[in-house]
Write a protein that holds these residues in place. Structure first.
Motif, PDB file in Angstrom:
ATOM      1  N   ILE A 141      48.163  50.814  51.865  1.00 23.66           N
ATOM      2  CA  ILE A 141      48.865  51.469  50.765  1.00 23.66           C
ATOM      3  C   ILE A 141      47.872  51.669  49.619  1.00 23.66           C
ATOM      4  CG2 ILE A 141      50.760  51.278  49.098  1.00 23.66           C
ATOM      5  CD1 ILE A 141      52.188  49.447  51.024  1.00 23.66           C
ATOM      6  N   ALA A 142      47.972  52.807  48.932  1.00 22.66           N
ATOM      7  CA  ALA A 142      47.108  53.070  47.775  1.00 22.66           C
ATOM      8  C   ALA A 142      47.642  52.286  46.573  1.00 22.66           C
ATOM      9  CB  ALA A 142      47.065  54.571  47.470  1.00 22.66           C
ATOM     10  N   SER A 143      47.335  51.006  46.533  1.00 20.99           N
ATOM     11  CA  SER A 143      47.887  50.111  45.511  1.00 20.99           C
ATOM     12  C   SER A 143      47.500  50.544  44.102  1.00 20.99           C
ATOM     13  CB  SER A 143      47.394  48.680  45.747  1.00 20.99           C
ATOM     14  OG  SER A 143      47.782  48.216  47.010  1.00 20.99           O
ATOM     15  N   THR A 144      48.398  50.289  43.150  1.00 18.31           N
ATOM     16  CA  THR A 144      48.113  50.597  41.746  1.00 18.31           C
ATOM     17  C   THR A 144      47.073  49.618  41.204  1.00 18.31           C
ATOM     18  OG1 THR A 144      49.817  49.112  40.873  1.00 18.31           O
ATOM     19  CG2 THR A 144      50.501  51.360  41.451  1.00 18.31           C
ATOM     20  N   GLU A 145      46.477  49.966  40.093  1.00 18.47           N
ATOM     21  CA  GLU A 145      45.486  49.084  39.471  1.00 18.47           C
ATOM     22  C   GLU A 145      46.122  47.766  39.059  1.00 18.47           C
ATOM     23  OE1 GLU A 145      42.160  49.337  39.260  1.00 18.47           O
ATOM     24  OE2 GLU A 145      42.506  51.076  40.561  1.00 18.47           O
ATOM     25  N   ARG A 146      47.364  47.828  38.584  1.00 20.48           N
ATOM     26  CA  ARG A 146      48.032  46.588  38.178  1.00 20.48           C
ATOM     27  C   ARG A 146      48.261  45.676  39.375  1.00 20.48           C
ATOM     28  NH1 ARG A 146      50.465  43.433  34.813  1.00 20.48           N
ATOM     29  NH2 ARG A 146      52.530  42.546  35.200  1.00 20.48           N
ATOM     30  N   THR A 147      48.612  46.239  40.522  1.00 19.59           N
ATOM     31  CA  THR A 147      48.776  45.422  41.721  1.00 19.59           C
ATOM     32  C   THR A 147      47.478  44.714  42.059  1.00 19.59           C
ATOM     33  OG1 THR A 147      50.513  46.840  42.643  1.00 19.59           O
ATOM     34  CG2 THR A 147      49.298  45.462  44.190  1.00 19.59           C
ATOM     35  N   LYS A 148      46.363  45.437  41.971  1.00 19.79           N
ATOM     36  CA  LYS A 148      45.055  44.840  42.269  1.00 19.79           C
ATOM     37  C   LYS A 148      44.741  43.703  41.305  1.00 19.79           C
ATOM     38  CE  LYS A 148      43.293  49.232  44.074  1.00 19.79           C
ATOM     39  NZ  LYS A 148      42.339  50.350  43.871  1.00 19.79           N
ATOM     40  N   ILE A 149      45.080  43.895  40.023  1.00 19.55           N
ATOM     41  CA  ILE A 149      44.839  42.848  39.019  1.00 19.55           C
ATOM     42  C   ILE A 149      45.675  41.612  39.330  1.00 19.55           C
ATOM     43  CG2 ILE A 149      45.208  42.228  36.591  1.00 19.55           C
ATOM     44  CD1 ILE A 149      44.449  45.103  35.869  1.00 19.55           C
ATOM     45  N   LEU A 150      46.945  41.830  39.659  1.00 21.43           N
ATOM     46  CA  LEU A 150      47.834  40.717  39.986  1.00 21.43           C
ATOM     47  C   LEU A 150      47.303  39.919  41.176  1.00 21.43           C
ATOM     48  CD1 LEU A 150      51.318  42.477  39.633  1.00 21.43           C
ATOM     49  CD2 LEU A 150      50.414  40.690  38.147  1.00 21.43           C
ATOM     50  N   LEU A 151      46.862  40.619  42.204  1.00 23.30           N
ATOM     51  CA  LEU A 151      46.369  39.949  43.407  1.00 23.30           C
ATOM     52  C   LEU A 151      45.073  39.194  43.144  1.00 23.30           C
ATOM     53  CD1 LEU A 151      47.071  42.746  46.057  1.00 23.30           C
ATOM     54  CD2 LEU A 151      48.339  40.616  45.753  1.00 23.30           C
ATOM     55  N   GLN A 152      44.225  39.744  42.284  1.00 27.98           N
ATOM     56  CA  GLN A 152      42.921  39.133  42.004  1.00 27.98           C
ATOM     57  C   GLN A 152      43.015  37.946  41.058  1.00 27.98           C
ATOM     58  OE1 GLN A 152      40.597  42.386  40.506  1.00 27.98           O
ATOM     59  NE2 GLN A 152      40.418  43.394  42.506  1.00 27.98           N
ATOM     60  N   ARG A 153      43.894  38.027  40.075  1.00 21.56           N
ATOM     61  CA  ARG A 153      43.874  37.041  38.994  1.00 21.56           C
ATOM     62  C   ARG A 153      44.940  35.968  39.080  1.00 21.56           C
ATOM     63  NH1 ARG A 153      42.795  40.772  33.589  1.00 21.56           N
ATOM     64  NH2 ARG A 153      40.905  41.806  34.331  1.00 21.56           N
ATOM     65  N   PHE A 154      45.949  36.176  39.895  1.00 18.48           N
ATOM     66  CA  PHE A 154      47.076  35.252  39.826  1.00 18.48           C
ATOM     67  C   PHE A 154      46.789  33.898  40.459  1.00 18.48           C
ATOM     68  CE2 PHE A 154      51.326  33.583  40.754  1.00 18.48           C
ATOM     69  CZ  PHE A 154      51.846  33.653  39.467  1.00 18.48           C
ATOM     70  N   GLY A 155      45.917  33.869  41.440  1.00 19.22           N
ATOM     71  CA  GLY A 155      45.535  32.586  42.025  1.00 19.22           C
ATOM     72  C   GLY A 155      46.280  32.190  43.280  1.00 19.22           C
ATOM     73  N   VAL A 156      47.253  32.986  43.730  1.00 15.52           N
ATOM     74  CA  VAL A 156      47.948  32.701  44.990  1.00 15.52           C
ATOM     75  C   VAL A 156      47.110  33.261  46.134  1.00 15.52           C
ATOM     76  CG1 VAL A 156      49.981  33.210  46.401  1.00 15.52           C
ATOM     77  CG2 VAL A 156      50.251  32.658  43.981  1.00 15.52           C
ATOM     78  N   PRO A 157      46.756  32.431  47.136  1.00 19.97           N
ATOM     79  CA  PRO A 157      45.985  32.940  48.276  1.00 19.97           C
ATOM     80  C   PRO A 157      46.702  34.125  48.927  1.00 19.97           C
ATOM     81  CG  PRO A 157      46.108  30.555  48.335  1.00 19.97           C
ATOM     82  CD  PRO A 157      47.055  31.001  47.264  1.00 19.97           C
ATOM     83  N   HIS A 158      45.934  35.107  49.335  1.00 21.57           N
ATOM     84  CA  HIS A 158      46.494  36.377  49.789  1.00 21.57           C
ATOM     85  C   HIS A 158      45.846  36.797  51.103  1.00 21.57           C
ATOM     86  CE1 HIS A 158      45.745  40.972  49.265  1.00 21.57           C
ATOM     87  NE2 HIS A 158      46.763  40.788  50.065  1.00 21.57           N
ATOM     88  N   ILE A 159      46.672  37.035  52.109  1.00 25.54           N
ATOM     89  CA  ILE A 159      46.187  37.550  53.394  1.00 25.54           C
ATOM     90  C   ILE A 159      46.715  38.967  53.580  1.00 25.54           C
ATOM     91  CG2 ILE A 159      46.464  37.418  55.896  1.00 25.54           C
ATOM     92  CD1 ILE A 159      46.153  34.526  55.840  1.00 25.54           C
ATOM     93  N   GLN A 160      45.814  39.867  53.922  1.00 33.23           N
ATOM     94  CA  GLN A 160      46.220  41.241  54.214  1.00 33.23           C
ATOM     95  C   GLN A 160      46.370  41.402  55.722  1.00 33.23           C
ATOM     96  OE1 GLN A 160      44.575  45.132  52.447  1.00 33.23           O
ATOM     97  NE2 GLN A 160      43.450  44.960  54.354  1.00 33.23           N
ATOM     98  N   ILE A 161      47.427  42.079  56.135  1.00 34.38           N
ATOM     99  CA  ILE A 161      47.627  42.338  57.558  1.00 34.38           C
ATOM    100  C   ILE A 161      47.648  43.846  57.826  1.00 34.38           C
ATOM    101  CG2 ILE A 161      48.889  40.203  57.962  1.00 34.38           C
ATOM    102  CD1 ILE A 161      51.492  41.863  57.987  1.00 34.38           C
ATOM    103  N   TRP A 162      47.453  44.192  59.092  1.00 31.90           N
ATOM    104  CA  TRP A 162      47.598  45.547  59.640  1.00 31.90           C
ATOM    105  C   TRP A 162      46.418  46.471  59.366  1.00 31.90           C
ATOM    106  CZ3 TRP A 162      49.944  46.937  63.644  1.00 31.90           C
ATOM    107  CH2 TRP A 162      50.240  48.270  63.920  1.00 31.90           C
ATOM    108  N   ASP A 163      45.722  46.319  58.264  1.00 27.93           N
ATOM    109  CA  ASP A 163      44.597  47.209  57.937  1.00 27.93           C
ATOM    110  C   ASP A 163      43.277  46.473  58.129  1.00 27.93           C
ATOM    111  OD1 ASP A 163      42.812  49.056  57.032  1.00 27.93           O
ATOM    112  OD2 ASP A 163      43.627  49.207  55.008  1.00 27.93           O
ATOM    113  N   GLY A 164      42.717  46.565  59.334  1.00 29.52           N
ATOM    114  CA  GLY A 164      41.454  45.896  59.617  1.00 29.52           C
ATOM    115  C   GLY A 164      40.231  46.660  59.174  1.00 29.52           C
TER     116      GLY A 164
END
Length: 330
Positions: free
Chosen positions: A125-148
């Motif tokens: 998905i073409a994530s918004t800039e705010r989504t990217k900031i949330l994922l980078q700064r929030f501190g919850v470990p994040h796993i991406q699936i489906w897009d290798g």
């Protein structure tokens, strides 16, 4: 993790003022409220929805964000994921992005506000800039699936859609096909589907084949859309000897139209889908498709989560094998 104190420092106010603004209480000036909200947005701060007695407890929740719970592909992945996490007393909470960047942003913020132990998010998905900031700064470990093809987060588990497109092209070329079409929908939303399409068309064109792309941004990726777009292909008078569809559902719809119009499959036209969801619904016609093992993908994600919780770093990117499942439509 961004804290209330970080927001207060950037907005040049007290933590109490920030708390009141975010809770919508107190007689705070409009100017101050604006300053606090801008600071929170800039830092990617998400209020804790579980503040109080629950906040002191270690989270046993894994948040999962997928395009749609109605998608059979993701149903298989989530079932497999849950089977292992449940053994570790971890629960999952599922939300849908609907392949919409704005919806994804809202859902990411809501899921992070639950303070999960882990976030599993579908890529492509073409994530918004705010989504990217949330994922980078929030501190919850994040796993991406489906897009290798575009690894993100602590780990990525999924197939290469570029490779899937190449496998489709290779199969058609081995069959000697020289006039082919790609039929899809919503490819502007689905980056993974776009990669498959571009890879397929690129390899076919490079080999000297005539190619036609027929996609519709406003149609759902369902059998009915496959029917409509295949009708359109035939009405345009284009003669093709092979069609690669965005998914199995659209391919099944296309098959109905071709067979009704008197085409013999595979003698006159070869048909291929993607994702393997048609296999369990096959009676006589068995669609040739390209797929990855959703059960294994879910198990790999679950193991990565358990490794991380156990203090071990999971492999940064795990590419799930993409295979050609031969049916009787090619």
């Amino acid at each position: 993790m961004v804290t209330l104190e970080d927001v207060a420092k950037l907005a040049n106010v007290s933590t109490m003022t920030v708390s009141k603004v975010l809770r919508g209480t107190g007689a705070i000036s409009k100017q101050t409220r604006t300053r606090v909200f801008e600071a929170a947005d800039q830092l990617g701060y998400v209020p804790n929805r579980l503040a109080g007695s629950l906040s002191a407890r270690k989270s046993m929740l894994v948040a999962v964000l997928i395009p749609s719970i109605a998608d059979t592909v993701y149903a298989e992945i989530i079932s497999s994921l849950h089977s292992l996490l449940d053994q570790a007393s971890l629960s999952i909470f599922i939300a849908e992005s609907l392949m919409d960047p704005d919806v994804e942003e809202r859902q990411v913020q809501e899921l992070l506000s639950l303070r999960p132990a882990f976030l599993v998010r579908s890529g492509g998905i073409a994530s918004t800039e705010r989504t990217k900031i949330l994922l980078q700064r929030f501190g919850v470990p994040h796993i991406q699936i489906w897009d290798g093809d575009d690894p993100q987060g602590q780990a990525t588990v999924g197939p290469s859609h570029v490779e899937a497109g190449k496998i489709a092209a290779s199969h058609f070329l081995e069959l000697g096909l020289r006039k082919v079409a790609y039929i899809g929908a919503e490819t502007h939303k689905d980056i993974c589907a776009s990669r498959r399409m571009e890879s397929f068309i690129g390899d076919m064109t490079a080999a000297g084949a005539e190619t036609r792309v027929l996609t519709e941004p406003d149609l759902p990726r369902q059998a009915e859309s496959g029917e409509l777009l295949t009708h359109r292909l035939l009405e345009d008078g284009l003669q093709v000897d092979g069609i690669f569809y965005l998914n199995d559902a659209m391919a099944i719809g296309g098959l109905r139209v071709l067979l009704k119009a008197g085409f013999r499959v595979p003698e006159d036209v070869r048909v291929m889908g993607f994702n393997g969801t048609s296999r369990e619904q096959t009676i006589n016609t068995r669609l040739t498709t390209i797929s990855t093992n959703g059960h294994e993908l879910g198990q790999t994600v679950a193991k990565a989560i358990l490794e991380n919780i156990g203090g071990r770093l999971p492999k940064s990117c795990t590419l799930c094998p993409v295979t050609l499942d031969l049916g009787n439509t090619t």
